[in-house]
Design a protein around this motif. Structure first.
Motif, PDB file in Angstrom:
ATOM      1  N   THR A 158       0.857  -1.187   0.000  1.00 27.66           N
ATOM      2  CA  THR A 158       0.000   0.000   0.000  1.00 27.66           C
ATOM      3  C   THR A 158       0.888   1.230   0.000  1.00 27.66           C
ATOM      4  OG1 THR A 158      -1.754  -1.167   1.204  1.00 27.66           O
ATOM      5  CG2 THR A 158      -1.809   1.245   1.231  1.00 27.66           C
ATOM      6  N   THR A 159       0.607   2.158  -0.907  1.00 29.65           N
ATOM      7  CA  THR A 159       1.493   3.312  -1.063  1.00 29.65           C
ATOM      8  C   THR A 159       0.720   4.501  -1.623  1.00 29.65           C
ATOM      9  OG1 THR A 159       3.645   3.968  -1.988  1.00 29.65           O
ATOM     10  CG2 THR A 159       2.178   2.722  -3.438  1.00 29.65           C
ATOM     11  N   ASP A 160       1.364   5.645  -1.646  1.00 28.05           N
ATOM     12  CA  ASP A 160       0.746   6.817  -2.264  1.00 28.05           C
ATOM     13  C   ASP A 160       0.835   6.745  -3.781  1.00 28.05           C
ATOM     14  OD1 ASP A 160       0.016   8.190   0.118  1.00 28.05           O
ATOM     15  OD2 ASP A 160       2.068   8.912   0.362  1.00 28.05           O
ATOM     16  N   VAL A 161       2.033   6.441  -4.287  1.00 20.54           N
ATOM     17  CA  VAL A 161       2.278   6.477  -5.730  1.00 20.54           C
ATOM     18  C   VAL A 161       2.965   5.185  -6.179  1.00 20.54           C
ATOM     19  CG1 VAL A 161       3.368   7.709  -7.645  1.00 20.54           C
ATOM     20  CG2 VAL A 161       2.550   8.983  -5.648  1.00 20.54           C
ATOM     21  N   ALA A 162       2.392   4.542  -7.172  1.00 23.08           N
ATOM     22  CA  ALA A 162       3.034   3.392  -7.811  1.00 23.08           C
ATOM     23  C   ALA A 162       3.706   3.889  -9.086  1.00 23.08           C
ATOM     24  CB  ALA A 162       2.013   2.316  -8.145  1.00 23.08           C
ATOM     25  N   ILE A 163       4.995   3.633  -9.207  1.00 23.86           N
ATOM     26  CA  ILE A 163       5.745   4.061 -10.381  1.00 23.86           C
ATOM     27  C   ILE A 163       6.022   2.837 -11.241  1.00 23.86           C
ATOM     28  CG2 ILE A 163       7.861   5.152 -11.229  1.00 23.86           C
ATOM     29  CD1 ILE A 163       8.027   6.643  -8.561  1.00 23.86           C
TER      30      ILE A 163
ATOM     31  N   GLY B 132      -7.128   7.884  -6.324  1.00 21.47           N
ATOM     32  CA  GLY B 132      -7.227   7.766  -4.871  1.00 21.47           C
ATOM     33  C   GLY B 132      -7.359   6.343  -4.396  1.00 21.47           C
ATOM     34  N   ALA B 133      -7.708   5.420  -5.314  1.00 17.69           N
ATOM     35  CA  ALA B 133      -7.928   4.021  -4.901  1.00 17.69           C
ATOM     36  C   ALA B 133      -7.703   3.074  -6.076  1.00 17.69           C
ATOM     37  CB  ALA B 133      -9.323   3.844  -4.330  1.00 17.69           C
ATOM     38  N   PHE B 134      -6.470   3.021  -6.561  1.00 18.32           N
ATOM     39  CA  PHE B 134      -6.113   2.100  -7.638  1.00 18.32           C
ATOM     40  C   PHE B 134      -5.603   0.783  -7.061  1.00 18.32           C
ATOM     41  CE2 PHE B 134      -5.325   6.219  -9.867  1.00 18.32           C
ATOM     42  CZ  PHE B 134      -6.204   6.034 -10.925  1.00 18.32           C
ATOM     43  N   THR B 135      -5.821  -0.287  -7.807  1.00 18.40           N
ATOM     44  CA  THR B 135      -5.216  -1.589  -7.500  1.00 18.40           C
ATOM     45  C   THR B 135      -4.485  -2.085  -8.733  1.00 18.40           C
ATOM     46  OG1 THR B 135      -6.902  -2.191  -5.864  1.00 18.40           O
ATOM     47  CG2 THR B 135      -5.615  -3.983  -6.829  1.00 18.40           C
ATOM     48  N   LEU B 136      -3.205  -2.377  -8.558  1.00 17.11           N
ATOM     49  CA  LEU B 136      -2.367  -2.896  -9.634  1.00 17.11           C
ATOM     50  C   LEU B 136      -1.923  -4.307  -9.275  1.00 17.11           C
ATOM     51  CD1 LEU B 136      -0.097   0.245 -10.037  1.00 17.11           C
ATOM     52  CD2 LEU B 136      -1.633  -0.589 -11.810  1.00 17.11           C
ATOM     53  N   LYS B 137      -1.788  -5.156 -10.280  1.00 12.04           N
ATOM     54  CA  LYS B 137      -1.249  -6.495 -10.073  1.00 12.04           C
ATOM     55  C   LYS B 137      -0.247  -6.801 -11.174  1.00 12.04           C
ATOM     56  CE  LYS B 137      -5.223  -8.450  -7.616  1.00 12.04           C
ATOM     57  NZ  LYS B 137      -6.224  -9.539  -7.562  1.00 12.04           N
ATOM     58  N   ASN B 138       0.835  -7.485 -10.805  1.00  9.67           N
ATOM     59  CA  ASN B 138       1.787  -7.902 -11.831  1.00  9.67           C
ATOM     60  C   ASN B 138       1.567  -9.373 -12.176  1.00  9.67           C
ATOM     61  OD1 ASN B 138       3.084  -9.393  -9.807  1.00  9.67           O
ATOM     62  ND2 ASN B 138       4.720  -7.892  -9.520  1.00  9.67           N
TER      63      ASN B 138
ATOM     64  N   ARG C  33       3.268 -11.864 -11.657  1.00  6.13           N
ATOM     65  CA  ARG C  33       3.732 -12.788 -10.621  1.00  6.13           C
ATOM     66  C   ARG C  33       2.710 -12.934  -9.506  1.00  6.13           C
ATOM     67  NH1 ARG C  33       9.291 -10.821  -9.317  1.00  6.13           N
ATOM     68  NH2 ARG C  33       8.140  -9.270  -8.122  1.00  6.13           N
ATOM     69  N   GLY C  34       1.729 -12.024  -9.470  1.00 11.98           N
ATOM     70  CA  GLY C  34       0.699 -12.100  -8.451  1.00 11.98           C
ATOM     71  C   GLY C  34       0.807 -11.072  -7.352  1.00 11.98           C
ATOM     72  N   ASP C  35       1.829 -10.206  -7.390  1.00 12.11           N
ATOM     73  CA  ASP C  35       1.951  -9.149  -6.393  1.00 12.11           C
ATOM     74  C   ASP C  35       0.858  -8.096  -6.605  1.00 12.11           C
ATOM     75  OD1 ASP C  35       4.426 -10.210  -5.290  1.00 12.11           O
ATOM     76  OD2 ASP C  35       5.382  -9.493  -7.123  1.00 12.11           O
ATOM     77  N   THR C  36       0.411  -7.491  -5.507  1.00  9.79           N
ATOM     78  CA  THR C  36      -0.657  -6.485  -5.559  1.00  9.79           C
ATOM     79  C   THR C  36      -0.159  -5.173  -4.969  1.00  9.79           C
ATOM     80  OG1 THR C  36      -2.380  -8.179  -5.358  1.00  9.79           O
ATOM     81  CG2 THR C  36      -3.002  -5.916  -4.806  1.00  9.79           C
ATOM     82  N   ILE C  37      -0.508  -4.068  -5.632  1.00 11.20           N
ATOM     83  CA  ILE C  37      -0.174  -2.738  -5.124  1.00 11.20           C
ATOM     84  C   ILE C  37      -1.453  -1.921  -5.042  1.00 11.20           C
ATOM     85  CG2 ILE C  37       1.141  -0.619  -5.493  1.00 11.20           C
ATOM     86  CD1 ILE C  37       3.019  -2.227  -7.309  1.00 11.20           C
ATOM     87  N   HIS C  38      -1.734  -1.377  -3.862  1.00  7.43           N
ATOM     88  CA  HIS C  38      -2.826  -0.423  -3.682  1.00  7.43           C
ATOM     89  C   HIS C  38      -2.200   0.969  -3.653  1.00  7.43           C
ATOM     90  CE1 HIS C  38      -5.598  -3.675  -2.883  1.00  7.43           C
ATOM     91  NE2 HIS C  38      -4.789  -4.149  -1.934  1.00  7.43           N
ATOM     92  N   ALA C  39      -2.575   1.817  -4.597  1.00  8.86           N
ATOM     93  CA  ALA C  39      -1.955   3.137  -4.724  1.00  8.86           C
ATOM     94  C   ALA C  39      -3.013   4.198  -4.980  1.00  8.86           C
ATOM     95  CB  ALA C  39      -0.934   3.142  -5.862  1.00  8.86           C
ATOM     96  N   LYS C  40      -2.720   5.400  -4.503  1.00  5.24           N
ATOM     97  CA  LYS C  40      -3.640   6.520  -4.725  1.00  5.24           C
ATOM     98  C   LYS C  40      -3.429   7.161  -6.088  1.00  5.24           C
ATOM     99  CE  LYS C  40      -3.669   7.423   0.253  1.00  5.24           C
ATOM    100  NZ  LYS C  40      -3.265   8.358   1.338  1.00  5.24           N
TER     101      LYS C  40
ATOM    102  N   HIS D 150       4.461  16.460  -8.176  1.00  2.29           N
ATOM    103  CA  HIS D 150       3.665  17.522  -7.556  1.00  2.29           C
ATOM    104  C   HIS D 150       2.178  17.343  -7.850  1.00  2.29           C
ATOM    105  CE1 HIS D 150       7.511  19.504  -6.810  1.00  2.29           C
ATOM    106  NE2 HIS D 150       6.868  20.352  -6.044  1.00  2.29           N
ATOM    107  N   ALA D 151       1.859  16.958  -9.093  1.00  3.58           N
ATOM    108  CA  ALA D 151       0.452  16.751  -9.443  1.00  3.58           C
ATOM    109  C   ALA D 151      -0.114  15.539  -8.702  1.00  3.58           C
ATOM    110  CB  ALA D 151       0.316  16.567 -10.956  1.00  3.58           C
ATOM    111  N   ALA D 152       0.705  14.496  -8.535  1.00  3.37           N
ATOM    112  CA  ALA D 152       0.250  13.296  -7.833  1.00  3.37           C
ATOM    113  C   ALA D 152      -0.023  13.584  -6.363  1.00  3.37           C
ATOM    114  CB  ALA D 152       1.298  12.189  -7.966  1.00  3.37           C
ATOM    115  N   HIS D 153       0.685  14.561  -5.789  1.00  2.00           N
ATOM    116  CA  HIS D 153       0.458  14.912  -4.383  1.00  2.00           C
ATOM    117  C   HIS D 153      -0.979  15.375  -4.176  1.00  2.00           C
ATOM    118  CE1 HIS D 153       0.654  17.185  -0.611  1.00  2.00           C
ATOM    119  NE2 HIS D 153       1.753  16.472  -0.322  1.00  2.00           N
ATOM    120  N   HIS D 154      -1.518  16.118  -5.137  1.00  2.00           N
ATOM    121  CA  HIS D 154      -2.889  16.615  -5.009  1.00  2.00           C
ATOM    122  C   HIS D 154      -3.896  15.466  -5.091  1.00  2.00           C
ATOM    123  CE1 HIS D 154      -1.555  20.745  -5.099  1.00  2.00           C
ATOM    124  NE2 HIS D 154      -0.913  20.541  -6.231  1.00  2.00           N
ATOM    125  N   VAL D 155      -3.533  14.395  -5.778  1.00  6.77           N
ATOM    126  CA  VAL D 155      -4.411  13.226  -5.866  1.00  6.77           C
ATOM    127  C   VAL D 155      -4.299  12.386  -4.603  1.00  6.77           C
ATOM    128  CG1 VAL D 155      -4.888  11.088  -7.128  1.00  6.77           C
ATOM    129  CG2 VAL D 155      -4.241  13.158  -8.388  1.00  6.77           C
ATOM    130  N   ALA D 156      -3.077  12.181  -4.139  1.00  8.73           N
ATOM    131  CA  ALA D 156      -2.856  11.338  -2.968  1.00  8.73           C
ATOM    132  C   ALA D 156      -3.334  11.992  -1.674  1.00  8.73           C
ATOM    133  CB  ALA D 156      -1.375  10.985  -2.859  1.00  8.73           C
TER     134      ALA D 156
END
Length: 342
Positions: free
Chosen positions: A9-14, A100-106, A108-115, A316-322
């Motif tokens: 779980t994180t603010d930004v997934a890159i 604000g509530a994205f879910t990413l999966k790779n 391999r099965g890893d999951t990332i919850h990112a804003k 900076h733009a992502a900060h306003h979303v997160a």
């Protein structure tokens, strides 16, 4: 050993871990945004590390010349105090949710919850444009045909045919001419695409006999046994054939690119790039940004230094979303202080 799928779980997934992505991670952390780096490659660095770790880059500010590998090492050092987590060796394939509530999966099965998401995938999934030559596979396996130069020393004393008319062909012909027994520069016309200074250096090397220009010719065939190259055959427009004694062929015909699963995420795309608003680097989907070679807008220049700037804008733009309820006051790093964990 089976990989145990993880959840983050994180603010930004890159998405990406090349130079632009690494600097975007630095910018995010300077803004006190948590972030994670992901990449299909099993190490950071993107094309700089995978394709030209020893190739000098001349347009990085404050570095008259720096290799791709050294640039990545410096960027890694810059973000080291932040201990940015990374998921490497698996491509992000699935996206759902909203700003604000994205879910990413790779894969391999890893999951990332990112804003918010920053796509810094470079050219996407990249691979070389291979010349249509009979028996090419065997020479590729033996290393007689290569598309990237990872260690210059491997070419010491070799007879090298460099094919192509762009920056990569010119740069490597120059770089390897000091090590090789012979360098042939082959192009289908007597006109090359490169910076004026590079073209001047090429002409000087040709005059000195360090490089032999072979124009106008195209690749026609390979000769050798058991994957060991002995000759590269060329053909001219009038069907004249010339055979060059050679140990290695380096064809530089660019990269074929593919956005992969990102192309199915509903983003506005232009060929193999993603359309963005340059004021924020936001894509057509709120909360998703794109930077570096994968981003497209009027006036875009595909330079690493511009990707760095885009990374700062996107962070900076992502900060306003997160953190939409938290005001962000712009500060210079000199006033904010040395990098460190918050």
């Amino acid at each position: 050993m089976t990989h145990a799928a993880s959840t983050h779980t994180t603010d930004v997934a890159i998405i990406g871990a090349g130079p632009t992505a690494l600097f975007a991670a630095f910018e995010c952390r300077m803004l006190r945004l948590d972030c994670i780096l992901t990449d299909v490659l099993d190490s950071v660095g993107g094309q700089c590390a995978a394709l030209y770790p020893e190739k000098p880059i001349y347009d990085i500010p404050a570095h008259p010349s720096i290799t791709g590998g050294d640039l990545i090492a410096a960027l890694e050092e810059q973000i080291a105090p932040f201990n940015v987590p990374r998921l490497l060796g698996s491509r992000v394939s699935h996206l759902e949710g909203e700003a604000g509530a994205f879910t990413l999966k790779n894969e391999r099965g890893d999951t990332i919850h990112a804003k918010a998401i920053i796509i810094a995938a470079g050219a996407g999934a990249f691979g070389p444009n291979r010349p249509p030559l009979e028996g090419l596979d065997a020479y590729e396996r033996s290393g007689a045909v290569q598309y990237y130069v990872k260690k210059r020393a491997d070419f010491t004393g070799k007879r090298i045919v460099v094919a192509g008319g762009g920056d990569s062909a010119l740069d490597w012909a120059l770089s390897l001419s000091d090590l090789a027994e012979k360098v042939y520069l082959v192009h289908r016309r007597d006109r090359f695409r490169g910076a004026p200074e590079t073209l001047a250096q090429i002409e000087a090397k040709i005059t000195a006999g360090a490089i032999e220009k072979v124009v106008p010719y195209q690749l026609h065939g390979l000769k050798g046994e058991n994957g060991q190259l002995t000759h590269v055959d060329l053909i001219a427009m009038d069907e004249t054939v010339r055979s060059l004694e050679a140990d290695v062929l380096l064809p530089f015909y660019g990269l074929s690119t593919d956005l992969g699963p990102v192309a199915s995420w509903g983003l506005e795309t232009q060929r193999s790039t993603i359309a963005v608003n340059p004021a924020t680097m936001q894509t057509s989907l709120e909360g998703i940004f794109a930077i570096g070679d994968v981003a497209q807008y009027p006036g875009k220049m595909k330079l690493i230094l511009q990707g760095f700037s885009e990374g700062a804008v996107a962070a900076h733009a992502a900060h306003h979303v997160a953190h939409p309820d938290k005001a962000l006051r712009f500060e210079h790093s000199t006033s904010r202080g040395q990098p460190g964990t918050p």
